[in-house]
Design a protein around this motif. Structure first.
Motif, PDB file in Angstrom:
ATOM      1  N   ASP A  90       0.807  -1.213   0.000  1.00 57.15           N
ATOM      2  CA  ASP A  90       0.000   0.000   0.000  1.00 57.15           C
ATOM      3  C   ASP A  90       0.845   1.270   0.000  1.00 57.15           C
ATOM      4  N   ASP A  91       2.135   1.161   0.282  1.00 58.94           N
ATOM      5  CA  ASP A  91       2.992   2.338   0.261  1.00 58.94           C
ATOM      6  C   ASP A  91       3.446   2.713  -1.142  1.00 58.94           C
ATOM      7  N   GLY A  92       3.046   1.954  -2.166  1.00 61.96           N
ATOM      8  CA  GLY A  92       3.417   2.244  -3.537  1.00 61.96           C
ATOM      9  C   GLY A  92       4.784   1.731  -3.940  1.00 61.96           C
ATOM     10  N   LEU A  93       5.482   1.038  -3.050  1.00 64.86           N
ATOM     11  CA  LEU A  93       6.811   0.523  -3.357  1.00 64.86           C
ATOM     12  C   LEU A  93       6.730  -0.901  -3.902  1.00 64.86           C
ATOM     13  N   ILE A  94       7.658  -1.221  -4.766  1.00 66.31           N
ATOM     14  CA  ILE A  94       7.820  -2.573  -5.292  1.00 66.31           C
ATOM     15  C   ILE A  94       9.227  -3.018  -4.928  1.00 66.31           C
ATOM     16  N   LYS A  95       9.340  -4.130  -4.235  1.00 63.55           N
ATOM     17  CA  LYS A  95      10.630  -4.629  -3.782  1.00 63.55           C
ATOM     18  C   LYS A  95      10.876  -6.023  -4.349  1.00 63.55           C
ATOM     19  N   ILE A  96      12.145  -6.284  -4.647  1.00 62.53           N
ATOM     20  CA  ILE A  96      12.573  -7.577  -5.177  1.00 62.53           C
ATOM     21  C   ILE A  96      13.404  -8.245  -4.093  1.00 62.53           C
ATOM     22  N   TRP A  97      12.996  -9.444  -3.708  1.00 66.03           N
ATOM     23  CA  TRP A  97      13.655 -10.182  -2.627  1.00 66.03           C
ATOM     24  C   TRP A  97      14.339 -11.419  -3.197  1.00 66.03           C
ATOM     25  N   ASP A  98      15.575 -11.611  -2.800  1.00 69.05           N
ATOM     26  CA  ASP A  98      16.316 -12.813  -3.172  1.00 69.05           C
ATOM     27  C   ASP A  98      16.016 -13.895  -2.135  1.00 69.05           C
ATOM     28  N   ILE A  99      15.499 -15.036  -2.577  1.00 64.90           N
ATOM     29  CA  ILE A  99      15.052 -16.065  -1.645  1.00 64.90           C
ATOM     30  C   ILE A  99      16.230 -16.701  -0.924  1.00 64.90           C
ATOM     31  N   SER A 100      17.326 -16.935  -1.623  1.00 62.18           N
ATOM     32  CA  SER A 100      18.449 -17.621  -0.997  1.00 62.18           C
ATOM     33  C   SER A 100      19.115 -16.777   0.082  1.00 62.18           C
ATOM     34  N   SER A 101      19.273 -15.491  -0.156  1.00 63.17           N
ATOM     35  CA  SER A 101      19.926 -14.630   0.826  1.00 63.17           C
ATOM     36  C   SER A 101      18.942 -13.991   1.807  1.00 63.17           C
ATOM     37  N   GLY A 102      17.690 -13.828   1.412  1.00 66.61           N
ATOM     38  CA  GLY A 102      16.707 -13.190   2.271  1.00 66.61           C
ATOM     39  C   GLY A 102      16.738 -11.679   2.229  1.00 66.61           C
ATOM     40  N   PHE A 103      17.577 -11.072   1.368  1.00 67.25           N
ATOM     41  CA  PHE A 103      17.687  -9.615   1.284  1.00 67.25           C
ATOM     42  C   PHE A 103      16.911  -9.090   0.084  1.00 67.25           C
ATOM     43  N   HIS A 104      16.498  -7.842   0.166  1.00 71.23           N
ATOM     44  CA  HIS A 104      15.912  -7.206  -1.004  1.00 71.23           C
ATOM     45  C   HIS A 104      17.030  -6.538  -1.797  1.00 71.23           C
TER      46      HIS A 104
END
Length: 864
Positions: free
Chosen positions: A358-372
């Motif tokens: 709802d904040d209008g942001l789109i984030k990409i998360w790496d599953i193996s590392s757990g970081f965006h």
């Protein structure tokens, strides 16, 4: 299909509230995330979440000096003691009241906790195999002593270097000195002089000075000295006591929120509620750095053992920053979404998850590392839908700002924006499998808009629905577009035919979500009455259906006047998805349950509980009537521990001259547990749910068990035993290799490696524990560069990649250095082979030319 999915990791949320803790080696950082703890490995660039969970949000955690035991305490005073290397909870304990501070002693034998105005010292529980018996204790938490004297809550506790004394800082404007055990000639001392509450207090490295900082930005240094006199008479030793010997002020127009002092380097870090943090050298009070983390208050700060890295966290924005002050660079910089998650999508290779909120942001998360790894900020309103193209790296998102955007996931940029002739807030979208056509719909219009991805032009507007359109989906074969609406209908559109006709499937209630089976033969529909219906796409006939109201209903909100079983808002599925093989269906909604159904039998297979966190609304089945105040409001709605815990924080001073607010007991609306989106991974090995607490990843692969090393228990690891294992009649190569890894002797490793028969390599690699994969890859990288046995090394590498390739790919960050070394070795061998083959080709060509020349000479010498 396997259904034993287990909680694997928590993504999308970096920090909740509470303090931060570095591990003793300084390589990992522990961060409380709601009722769980996330561990960020700063050297390997990976993260994981501990499997156990509290019943409320965690507010305090601390590690023993050896890094073995982790103690976490939640809002209700309930504690869990766990073995951090094993990720195993061993003891549960309740302090009967809320805990305000926690600190382990430097020798690890005791820990002190602040319980309001009281302080208690407890003995550190023993762990399994730490004593002669090796059994768990019946009563592991033993109270050592209890201290009293403060007139308000204790906010901070710290120990002396010899573990004999500890300090306490309180909201009563004082700090106090305590002894763990009675000391001859020592009496508890009160350090008073601050004008606002004391935030932190520490001993110096030599224990000759004490430093205190208060909320108004005052730093006092205390020394054990006699009272100073004007005359030249010598000081009386009987008059010696702790006195203020130096006063310094930070001169910031902001409140001090937290601070941390590193005695070895004499560096003090102070953080303020305007997002500024400063680094000072004590006692000279020289400012080394002053930087701003964010505009929101900094909630916690921690320093690693060497004093090189600073960890800063903000609970308001969910930010976590690890900063190296020597190089003035960021070691880690992560942030959560500022609002609730609304949508998620897997990448086709199941290595990344894309989230919108709802904040209008789109984030990409790496599953193996757990970081965006990337954040898109082009949308100006809530993101409502996302879809990843099956062919190519293109992401499509829709938003309430009236736009549908296409993102290039290789260059991380927005290359196309689609809009309607009139401004419409788009609520859903879908793309065809070829990623040539994208469509979106809005709640304000009953039409479906279609655009060309290549040109960005509006192709058509499909009309036919008589109510707001809630969901869209293309069939996997790309033949039809399926839309669902609140007008109780599903329409199947032939958008690529000239006629563009649609077939209507009639339902009995408002449609919430649809999902299409991967073979494009069946449609699953979820309606507002809690029903799931399954339709044949070829015949447009309903095949089966089930009532899921009793399965999904559960949880009661604090303000609800109805029981959990009769609450209407939780009795429907807002999101559904098919499994990768199409045999099962996952369904979730505004409830704490995720339901897994069998499509063929239309029965419930399993229910997954999203959260047991009582700090969220909707997790309790029954409310406690004792927690209801006289005005009819629940006591839990008053924030006594969070951002508005102090009276001055609750008073509204937004207008000039205003000294009092309307309501000094500010009520907080707690977030409600719900699942807004759910999706299976394309590989079928895991699924992810976008919940109130973040991205919950459930996987079939056991999390945390791959690091178990059975040979560190009772085997004698010696070079003599290793040589005996490979020289006996029936050699045990696997055991010898593992023991050699334990010793880490290069010559011994090479001897065991070269002794393995060529035909035994596949079996040995299949039985090798995964905890040794990194060491094996590094060994192979060294051998392929130095050993002449090229085919032997390539056989090892081929078998490792074929057996453990998926595991290594999912954890590329963990095996990054080993893979680079291996690639460097293989490339070196390739270059050598190419150079050798080219040289051989030149030599052969030269010899051939020489032989032809000799033949010509011999032919010319023959008589005519």
């Amino acid at each position: 299909m396997k259904t034993d999915f287990r909680f694997s990791n928590l993504l999308g949320t970096i920090y909740g509230r509470g303090n931060l803790v570095f591990t003793p080696d300084g390589n990992s950082l522990l961060s409380p995330v709601g009722n769980r703890v996330s561990v960020f490995n700063l050297t390997k660039n990976t993260s994981y979440t501990l499997p156990f969970a509290h019943r409320k949000n965690i507010v305090h955690l601390d590690l023993t000096p050896d890094g073995n035991l982790l103690l976490t305490i939640d809002e209700g005073g309930r504690a869990i003691l766990s073995i951090l290397p094993r990720r195993l909870a061993i003891y549960h304990f309740s302090f009967k009241t809320s805990v305000t501070s926690l600190a382990f002693s430097p020798d690890g034998r005791y820990f002190v906790v602040g319980l309001g105005r009281k302080i208690q010292a407890w003995r550190t529980p023993s762990t399994p195999n730490s004593d002669a018996t090796g059994d768990l204790e019946f009563a592991p938490f033993i109270l050592h002593r209890e201290y009293g004297g403060h007139f308000d809550a204790v906010r901070h506790l710290s120990w002396s270097g010899d573990s004999r004394f500890f300090l306490s800082a309180s909201k009563d404007l004082t700090a106090r000195i305590w002894s763990l055990d009675p000391e001859e000639g020592f009496e508890p001392t009160v350090l008073s002089g601050h004008r606002q509450q004391v935030r932190n207090v520490w001993f110096s490295a030599d224990q000759e000075s004490i430093f205190t900082v208060s909320e108004d930005g005052a730093l006092f240094r205390w020394g054990f000295v006699a009272r100073q006199t004007d005359d030249e008479e010598p000081a009386d030793y009987a008059d010696e006591r702790w006195r203020i010997v130096q006063r310094d002020y930070f001169m910031q127009n902001a409140k001090l929120k937290c601070a941390s002092y590193h005695p070895a380097t004499k560096l003090l870090t102070v953080c303020f509620d305007n997002g500024l943090f400063s680094l000072y050298e004590i006692p000279s009070f020289s400012n080394i750095h002053s930087l701003s983390m964010a505009s929101s208050p900094i909630s916690a700060v921690a320093v690693n053992k060497s004093g090189e890295w600073l960890a800063l966290a903000s609970s308001k924005t969910g930010q976590l920053l690890v900063w190296e002050h020597a190089s003035e660079s960021n070691i880690l910089k992560q942030s959560s979404h500022l609002d609730s998650l609304t949508t998620l999508s897997y990448s086709p290779d199941s290595t990344r998850i894309i989230t919108g909120a709802d904040d209008g942001l789109i984030k990409i998360w790496d599953i193996s590392s757990g970081f965006h790894i990337a954040t898109f900020t082009e949308h100006t309103s809530a993101v409502t839908g996302s879809a990843y193209s099956k062919r190519g790296n293109i992401l499509f998102t829709s938003s309430l700002d009236g736009s549908v955007r296409a993102w290039d996931m290789l260059r991380y940029r927005n290359f196309r924006t689609f809009t309607a002739p009139t401004r419409l807030p788009f609520a859903c979208l879908a793309i065809d499998p070829s990623a040539e056509v994208v469509c979106a719909a809005s709640h304000d219009s009953f039409d479906i808009h279609l655009w060309s991805v290549q040109t960005g032009a509006l192709l058509d507007q499909l009309s036919g629905h008589e109510g707001p359109i809630s969901t869209l989906a293309f069939t996997p074969d790309g033949r039809y577009l399926v839309s669902g609406s609140w007008d109780h209908t599903i329409r199947v559109w032939s958008v690529f035919d000239r006629s563009q006709t649609s077939e209507v499937l009639q339902l009995t209630s408002d449609l919430l979500c649809i999902s299409i089976r991967p073979d494009s033969a069946q449609i699953a529909a979820s309606t507002l009455d809690g029903s799931l219906t399954f339709w044949s796409l070829s015949t447009s006939i309903q095949e089966s259906g089930l009532d899921g109201r009793r399965d999904v209903s559960g949880g009661r909100t604090l303000t609800s006047r109805r029981t959990a079983a009769s609450t209407p808002g939780t009795k429907s599925f807002n999101t559904i998805t098919y499994s990768a093989d199409g045999s099962s269906l996952l369904a979730a909604g505004n409830s704490k349950y995720i339901c897994l159904y069998s499509v063929t039998t239309a029965t419930l297979i399993r229910k997954y509980t999203v959260s047991v966190n009582l700090s969220l609304d909707g997790t309790q089945e029954f409310l406690n009537s004792a927690a209801i105040m006289s005005n009819g409001l629940p006591r839990d709605m008053i924030d006594t521990e969070g951002e508005a815990s102090d009276l001055e924080d609750r008073i509204d001073k937004s207008l000039p001259g205003v000294k009092r607010g309307r309501d000094a007991t500010a009520r907080t609306l707690r977030p409600e547990v719900r699942v807004t989106s759910i999706e299976f991974a394309p590989t079928g090995r895991s699924f992810c749910a976008a919940s109130t607490e973040g991205l919950l990843v459930y996987s079939l692969d056991s999390a945390g068990m791959d690091d178990f090393d059975p040979f560190d228990l009772d085997i004698d690891v010696t070079p003599q035993n290793i040589r005996a294992l490979i020289s006996q009649t029936e050699p045990e190569y696997l055991k010898a290799l593992i023991m050699a890894f334990r010793l880490n002797d290069r010559s011994l490793l090479r001897k065991v490696y070269e002794s393995v028969p060529f035909e035994a390599i596949p079996l040995l690699i299949r039985e090798l524990p995964r905890v040794y994969l990194g060491r094996l890859l590094m060994l192979l990288a060294q051998q392929i560069e130095n050993s002449p046995h090229l085919e032997f090394a390539l056989r090892w590498i081929g078998e490792v990649l074929s057996v453990h390739g998926r595991y290594i790919k999912e954890r590329q960050g963990e095996f990054g250095s080993e893979l680079r070394a291996l690639l460097r070795g293989v490339d070196g061998v390739g270059r050598s082979v190419r150079t050798l083959s080219e040289r051989n080709a030149f030599e052969i060509e030269f010899l051939c030319q020489q032989s032809l020349g000799q033949d010509d000479v011999a032919r010319d010498s023959l008589p005519a």
